[in-house]
Design a protein around this motif. Structure first.
Motif, PDB file in Angstrom:
ATOM      1  N   ALA A   4      44.990  20.685  49.635  1.00  0.00           N
ATOM      2  CA  ALA A   4      45.283  21.292  48.344  1.00  0.00           C
ATOM      3  C   ALA A   4      45.500  22.785  48.525  1.00  0.00           C
ATOM      4  O   ALA A   4      44.890  23.402  49.394  1.00  0.00           O
ATOM      5  CB  ALA A   4      44.126  21.038  47.380  1.00  0.00           C
ATOM      6  N   PRO A   5      46.376  23.380  47.731  1.00  0.00           N
ATOM      7  CA  PRO A   5      46.616  24.815  47.860  1.00  0.00           C
ATOM      8  C   PRO A   5      45.359  25.607  47.500  1.00  0.00           C
ATOM      9  O   PRO A   5      44.568  25.183  46.651  1.00  0.00           O
ATOM     10  CB  PRO A   5      47.746  25.089  46.878  1.00  0.00           C
ATOM     11  N   TYR A   6      45.177  26.730  48.158  1.00  0.00           N
ATOM     12  CA  TYR A   6      44.065  27.617  47.876  1.00  0.00           C
ATOM     13  C   TYR A   6      44.456  28.495  46.695  1.00  0.00           C
ATOM     14  O   TYR A   6      45.464  29.193  46.736  1.00  0.00           O
ATOM     15  CB  TYR A   6      43.756  28.467  49.110  1.00  0.00           C
ATOM     16  N   VAL A   7      43.669  28.452  45.647  1.00  0.00           N
ATOM     17  CA  VAL A   7      43.961  29.209  44.433  1.00  0.00           C
ATOM     18  C   VAL A   7      42.924  30.315  44.279  1.00  0.00           C
ATOM     19  O   VAL A   7      41.736  30.092  44.521  1.00  0.00           O
ATOM     20  CB  VAL A   7      43.945  28.283  43.198  1.00  0.00           C
ATOM     21  N   GLN A   8      43.380  31.492  43.878  1.00  0.00           N
ATOM     22  CA  GLN A   8      42.483  32.627  43.658  1.00  0.00           C
ATOM     23  C   GLN A   8      42.936  33.366  42.410  1.00  0.00           C
ATOM     24  O   GLN A   8      44.120  33.365  42.069  1.00  0.00           O
ATOM     25  CB  GLN A   8      42.507  33.561  44.863  1.00  0.00           C
ATOM     26  N   VAL A   9      41.986  34.001  41.735  1.00  0.00           N
ATOM     27  CA  VAL A   9      42.296  34.791  40.543  1.00  0.00           C
ATOM     28  C   VAL A   9      41.982  36.257  40.822  1.00  0.00           C
ATOM     29  O   VAL A   9      40.910  36.580  41.337  1.00  0.00           O
ATOM     30  CB  VAL A   9      41.485  34.295  39.324  1.00  0.00           C
ATOM     31  N   ILE A  10      42.942  37.109  40.512  1.00  0.00           N
ATOM     32  CA  ILE A  10      42.743  38.552  40.559  1.00  0.00           C
ATOM     33  C   ILE A  10      42.592  38.986  39.113  1.00  0.00           C
ATOM     34  O   ILE A  10      43.509  38.787  38.302  1.00  0.00           O
ATOM     35  CB  ILE A  10      43.945  39.266  41.218  1.00  0.00           C
ATOM     36  N   GLU A  11      41.429  39.521  38.761  1.00  0.00           N
ATOM     37  CA  GLU A  11      41.160  39.888  37.372  1.00  0.00           C
ATOM     38  C   GLU A  11      40.647  41.323  37.325  1.00  0.00           C
ATOM     39  O   GLU A  11      39.721  41.667  38.056  1.00  0.00           O
ATOM     40  CB  GLU A  11      40.135  38.933  36.779  1.00  0.00           C
ATOM     41  N   ARG A  12      41.266  42.141  36.488  1.00  0.00           N
ATOM     42  CA  ARG A  12      40.895  43.553  36.385  1.00  0.00           C
ATOM     43  C   ARG A  12      40.984  44.022  34.936  1.00  0.00           C
ATOM     44  O   ARG A  12      41.829  43.556  34.169  1.00  0.00           O
ATOM     45  CB  ARG A  12      41.834  44.442  37.210  1.00  0.00           C
ATOM     46  N   ASN A  13      40.131  44.976  34.605  1.00  0.00           N
ATOM     47  CA  ASN A  13      40.242  45.667  33.324  1.00  0.00           C
ATOM     48  C   ASN A  13      41.392  46.646  33.404  1.00  0.00           C
ATOM     49  O   ASN A  13      41.601  47.272  34.452  1.00  0.00           O
ATOM     50  CB  ASN A  13      38.948  46.433  33.016  1.00  0.00           C
ATOM     51  N   VAL A  14      42.130  46.768  32.316  1.00  0.00           N
ATOM     52  CA  VAL A  14      43.206  47.755  32.234  1.00  0.00           C
ATOM     53  C   VAL A  14      42.912  48.662  31.045  1.00  0.00           C
ATOM     54  O   VAL A  14      42.385  48.215  30.025  1.00  0.00           O
ATOM     55  CB  VAL A  14      44.597  47.092  32.115  1.00  0.00           C
ATOM     56  N   PRO A  15      43.238  49.956  31.177  1.00  0.00           N
ATOM     57  CA  PRO A  15      42.899  50.900  30.116  1.00  0.00           C
ATOM     58  C   PRO A  15      43.808  50.775  28.897  1.00  0.00           C
ATOM     59  O   PRO A  15      44.918  50.263  28.981  1.00  0.00           O
ATOM     60  CB  PRO A  15      43.087  52.263  30.786  1.00  0.00           C
ATOM     61  N   ALA A  16      43.294  51.286  27.790  1.00  0.00           N
ATOM     62  CA  ALA A  16      44.097  51.363  26.569  1.00  0.00           C
ATOM     63  C   ALA A  16      45.143  52.462  26.714  1.00  0.00           C
ATOM     64  O   ALA A  16      44.959  53.413  27.472  1.00  0.00           O
ATOM     65  CB  ALA A  16      43.191  51.667  25.378  1.00  0.00           C
ATOM     66  N   VAL A  17      46.232  52.293  25.994  1.00  0.00           N
ATOM     67  CA  VAL A  17      47.226  53.355  25.825  1.00  0.00           C
ATOM     68  C   VAL A  17      47.187  53.649  24.323  1.00  0.00           C
ATOM     69  O   VAL A  17      47.868  53.008  23.535  1.00  0.00           O
ATOM     70  CB  VAL A  17      48.636  52.914  26.289  1.00  0.00           C
ATOM     71  N   CYS A  35      51.312  34.379  49.184  1.00  0.00           N
ATOM     72  CA  CYS A  35      51.001  33.508  48.050  1.00  0.00           C
ATOM     73  C   CYS A  35      52.119  33.546  47.009  1.00  0.00           C
ATOM     74  O   CYS A  35      53.075  34.302  47.126  1.00  0.00           O
ATOM     75  CB  CYS A  35      49.679  33.929  47.415  1.00  0.00           C
ATOM     76  N   THR A  36      51.928  32.731  45.987  1.00  0.00           N
ATOM     77  CA  THR A  36      52.834  32.665  44.854  1.00  0.00           C
ATOM     78  C   THR A  36      52.032  32.899  43.585  1.00  0.00           C
ATOM     79  O   THR A  36      50.951  32.316  43.416  1.00  0.00           O
ATOM     80  CB  THR A  36      53.515  31.287  44.782  1.00  0.00           C
ATOM     81  N   VAL A  37      52.533  33.746  42.696  1.00  0.00           N
ATOM     82  CA  VAL A  37      51.891  33.949  41.395  1.00  0.00           C
ATOM     83  C   VAL A  37      52.205  32.734  40.538  1.00  0.00           C
ATOM     84  O   VAL A  37      53.374  32.361  40.378  1.00  0.00           O
ATOM     85  CB  VAL A  37      52.398  35.243  40.722  1.00  0.00           C
ATOM     86  N   VAL A 126      41.833  42.913  29.646  1.00  0.00           N
ATOM     87  CA  VAL A 126      41.709  42.280  30.955  1.00  0.00           C
ATOM     88  C   VAL A 126      43.028  41.610  31.309  1.00  0.00           C
ATOM     89  O   VAL A 126      43.633  40.949  30.465  1.00  0.00           O
ATOM     90  CB  VAL A 126      40.573  41.220  30.961  1.00  0.00           C
ATOM     91  N   VAL A 127      43.459  41.783  32.565  1.00  0.00           N
ATOM     92  CA  VAL A 127      44.628  41.066  33.081  1.00  0.00           C
ATOM     93  C   VAL A 127      44.124  40.094  34.133  1.00  0.00           C
ATOM     94  O   VAL A 127      43.320  40.456  34.997  1.00  0.00           O
ATOM     95  CB  VAL A 127      45.663  42.029  33.689  1.00  0.00           C
ATOM     96  N   ARG A 128      44.591  38.861  34.051  1.00  0.00           N
ATOM     97  CA  ARG A 128      44.193  37.794  34.974  1.00  0.00           C
ATOM     98  C   ARG A 128      45.451  37.238  35.637  1.00  0.00           C
ATOM     99  O   ARG A 128      46.332  36.708  34.965  1.00  0.00           O
ATOM    100  CB  ARG A 128      43.473  36.702  34.201  1.00  0.00           C
ATOM    101  N   VAL A 129      45.518  37.358  36.981  1.00  0.00           N
ATOM    102  CA  VAL A 129      46.655  36.872  37.757  1.00  0.00           C
ATOM    103  C   VAL A 129      46.155  35.744  38.646  1.00  0.00           C
ATOM    104  O   VAL A 129      45.242  35.945  39.450  1.00  0.00           O
ATOM    105  CB  VAL A 129      47.262  37.994  38.626  1.00  0.00           C
ATOM    106  N   THR A 130      46.743  34.565  38.500  1.00  0.00           N
ATOM    107  CA  THR A 130      46.381  33.426  39.343  1.00  0.00           C
ATOM    108  C   THR A 130      47.421  33.277  40.431  1.00  0.00           C
ATOM    109  O   THR A 130      48.625  33.270  40.147  1.00  0.00           O
ATOM    110  CB  THR A 130      46.277  32.128  38.505  1.00  0.00           C
ATOM    111  N   ILE A 131      46.928  33.190  41.679  1.00  0.00           N
ATOM    112  CA  ILE A 131      47.822  33.052  42.834  1.00  0.00           C
ATOM    113  C   ILE A 131      47.458  31.791  43.605  1.00  0.00           C
ATOM    114  O   ILE A 131      46.321  31.324  43.560  1.00  0.00           O
ATOM    115  CB  ILE A 131      47.747  34.288  43.765  1.00  0.00           C
ATOM    116  N   SER A 132      48.443  31.255  44.298  1.00  0.00           N
ATOM    117  CA  SER A 132      48.249  30.067  45.127  1.00  0.00           C
ATOM    118  C   SER A 132      48.804  30.356  46.515  1.00  0.00           C
ATOM    119  O   SER A 132      49.918  30.856  46.637  1.00  0.00           O
ATOM    120  CB  SER A 132      48.974  28.878  44.490  1.00  0.00           C
ATOM    121  N   ARG A 133      48.019  30.049  47.549  1.00  0.00           N
ATOM    122  CA  ARG A 133      48.445  30.308  48.928  1.00  0.00           C
ATOM    123  C   ARG A 133      49.765  29.609  49.217  1.00  0.00           C
ATOM    124  O   ARG A 133      49.977  28.471  48.858  1.00  0.00           O
ATOM    125  CB  ARG A 133      47.385  29.816  49.915  1.00  0.00           C
ATOM    126  N   SER A 134      50.681  30.351  49.848  1.00  0.00           N
ATOM    127  CA  SER A 134      51.994  29.795  50.184  1.00  0.00           C
ATOM    128  C   SER A 134      51.895  28.847  51.345  1.00  0.00           C
ATOM    129  O   SER A 134      51.043  28.973  52.189  1.00  0.00           O
ATOM    130  CB  SER A 134      52.961  30.923  50.535  1.00  0.00           C
TER     131      SER A 134
END
Length: 134
Positions: A4-17, A35-37, A126-134
């Motif tokens: 199965a592909p390895y899945v990881q989440v990159i999650e970070r707070n982003v500031p207000a504008v 990886c692939t987003v 919060v921005v959440r980016v899910t990636i999967s190993r290529s």
């Protein structure tokens, strides 16, 4: 045997504008492997009501390994009828170009919040980016 592909989440707070006519770029992190987003979500701290003419566009940009890239991975134009609910994830549309979703190990991901016209504010969140190993 299929792995199965390895899945990881990159999650970070982003500031207000908080000023409608301002912009912000925030580094989210780097791809830990080739990886692939597969998805991008934004969870704003307050509601955003889209508008025409004066609006805001949020995007995930691949800056590459040297930090100078400009490939748009995902984007959302907060125009009339496109709103975001406070504390509820909003799916950001992925690029329709498969190559734009591919990341090399070490590529830097940047969250970009850009005003259009005189703009509208961005509450940050919060921005959440899910990636999967290529």
């Amino acid at each position: 045997m299929t792995t199965a592909p390895y899945v990881q989440v990159i999650e970070r707070n982003v500031p207000a504008v908080s000023t409608a006519g301002n912009d912000d770029d925030t580094v989210l992190g780097q791809a830990p492997f080739a990886c692939t987003v597969t998805s991008v979500q934004y969870v704003p701290e307050a509601a955003v009501t889209g508008a025409d003419t004066n609006s805001r566009t949020v995007s995930l940009v691949n800056k590459g390994q040297a930090g100078s890239g400009s490939t748009t991975v995902a984007t959302l134009a907060l125009t009339n009828g496109v709103n975001a609910v406070a504390n509820d994830e909003k799916t950001i549309t992925l690029s329709g170009t498969a190559a734009n979703l591919a990341l090399a190990a070490g590529d830097t991901l940047q969250w970009r919040s850009i005003h259009v016209g005189t703009g509208i504010t961005d509450p940050g969140g919060v921005v959440r980016v899910t990636i999967s190993r290529s």
